[in-house]
Design an enzyme around this catalytic site. Sequence first.
Site, PDB file in Angstrom:
ATOM      1  N   THR A  80     -39.819  10.642   8.054  1.00  0.00           N
ATOM      2  CA  THR A  80     -39.424  10.275   6.698  1.00  0.00           C
ATOM      3  C   THR A  80     -38.641   8.963   6.714  1.00  0.00           C
ATOM      4  O   THR A  80     -38.228   8.481   7.760  1.00  0.00           O
ATOM      5  CB  THR A  80     -38.565  11.376   6.057  1.00  0.00           C
ATOM      6  OG1 THR A  80     -37.417  11.625   6.873  1.00  0.00           O
ATOM      7  CG2 THR A  80     -39.364  12.661   5.921  1.00  0.00           C
ATOM      8  N   HIS A 134     -28.808  18.676   3.429  1.00  0.00           N
ATOM      9  CA  HIS A 134     -29.205  18.651   4.836  1.00  0.00           C
ATOM     10  C   HIS A 134     -27.971  18.504   5.724  1.00  0.00           C
ATOM     11  O   HIS A 134     -26.868  18.255   5.246  1.00  0.00           O
ATOM     12  CB  HIS A 134     -30.182  17.496   5.114  1.00  0.00           C
ATOM     13  CG  HIS A 134     -31.563  17.751   4.610  1.00  0.00           C
ATOM     14  ND1 HIS A 134     -31.952  17.437   3.332  1.00  0.00           N
ATOM     15  CD2 HIS A 134     -32.655  18.295   5.216  1.00  0.00           C
ATOM     16  CE1 HIS A 134     -33.224  17.771   3.163  1.00  0.00           C
ATOM     17  NE2 HIS A 134     -33.674  18.298   4.293  1.00  0.00           N
ATOM     18  N   HIS A 135     -28.205  18.605   7.023  1.00  0.00           N
ATOM     19  CA  HIS A 135     -27.152  18.457   8.025  1.00  0.00           C
ATOM     20  C   HIS A 135     -26.589  17.030   8.023  1.00  0.00           C
ATOM     21  O   HIS A 135     -27.213  16.088   7.512  1.00  0.00           O
ATOM     22  CB  HIS A 135     -27.694  18.808   9.415  1.00  0.00           C
ATOM     23  CG  HIS A 135     -28.916  18.023   9.784  1.00  0.00           C
ATOM     24  ND1 HIS A 135     -28.861  16.778  10.376  1.00  0.00           N
ATOM     25  CD2 HIS A 135     -30.237  18.316   9.617  1.00  0.00           C
ATOM     26  CE1 HIS A 135     -30.090  16.326  10.570  1.00  0.00           C
ATOM     27  NE2 HIS A 135     -30.948  17.230  10.121  1.00  0.00           N
ATOM     28  N   LYS A 138     -28.688  13.745   9.226  1.00  0.00           N
ATOM     29  CA  LYS A 138     -29.903  13.239   8.588  1.00  0.00           C
ATOM     30  C   LYS A 138     -29.654  11.852   8.030  1.00  0.00           C
ATOM     31  O   LYS A 138     -28.671  11.619   7.325  1.00  0.00           O
ATOM     32  CB  LYS A 138     -30.381  14.188   7.490  1.00  0.00           C
ATOM     33  CG  LYS A 138     -31.725  13.761   6.889  1.00  0.00           C
ATOM     34  CD  LYS A 138     -32.325  14.853   6.036  1.00  0.00           C
ATOM     35  CE  LYS A 138     -33.647  14.407   5.410  1.00  0.00           C
ATOM     36  NZ  LYS A 138     -34.658  14.064   6.435  1.00  0.00           N
TER      37      LYS A 138
END
Length: 226
Positions: A80, A134-135, A138
């Site tokens: 991504t 997200h973590h 990321k």
Amino acid sequence: MGRALLRLAAEAPERWQVVAAVTGRAPLQRVVEGIPQFAAAELSGVPDYDVAIDFSLPQGFDPVLVQCVKRGRALVSGTTGISDAQRQALEGAAGSIPVLWASNFSVGVAVLNALVEQAARALEGWDCDILEQHHVHKKDAPSGTALTLGESAARGGAGPRYASLRAGDIVGEHTVQFAGQGERIELVHRATNRDIFARGALQAASVLAGRPPGLYTMRGLLFGQD
């Protein structure tokens, strides 16, 4: 993701044979559990393969795509944060090899995209907001999955807005909210294990290998339509 792919592939050797693993840094060992290890700079020396599975960073995407085109091999990519130019290169490569890029390889997210488009068509004029979590490690925000969900909403006529949260070790959570006067609908997908992404990518690779050149999607592979 790389470790998950290797582990799941090893559990079904009758379906998948891993010929090499490639990482950004030089490997500490040349062979790990029977699988040759290569640094990204050594990509040209990787043994031949039917399909490459790429979960790297945007700077690692181009060399993999170029090599797949050069060798005439299929590419499954979950990288991504790629640029518009990289997307165009991917579309160009689809003229000579089968390629599948997805922001998320889970079956649940593929279904969620279909539901979001359907809801957007039915809820004309409602606000549409997408929250992704997200973590902390990321890099890209909004996430690729959030942007893909936004594309689904836009196809249904909505104008999505985005919000991102980075905290702890959250694997991935996406909420698509449609809000009208006096009522609200939320569509939510929570990932609790990265195996769902690796399993989906392996499934996609199995289907994609040997297919004619073209740009494929998870939705197309799962539901027979794009």
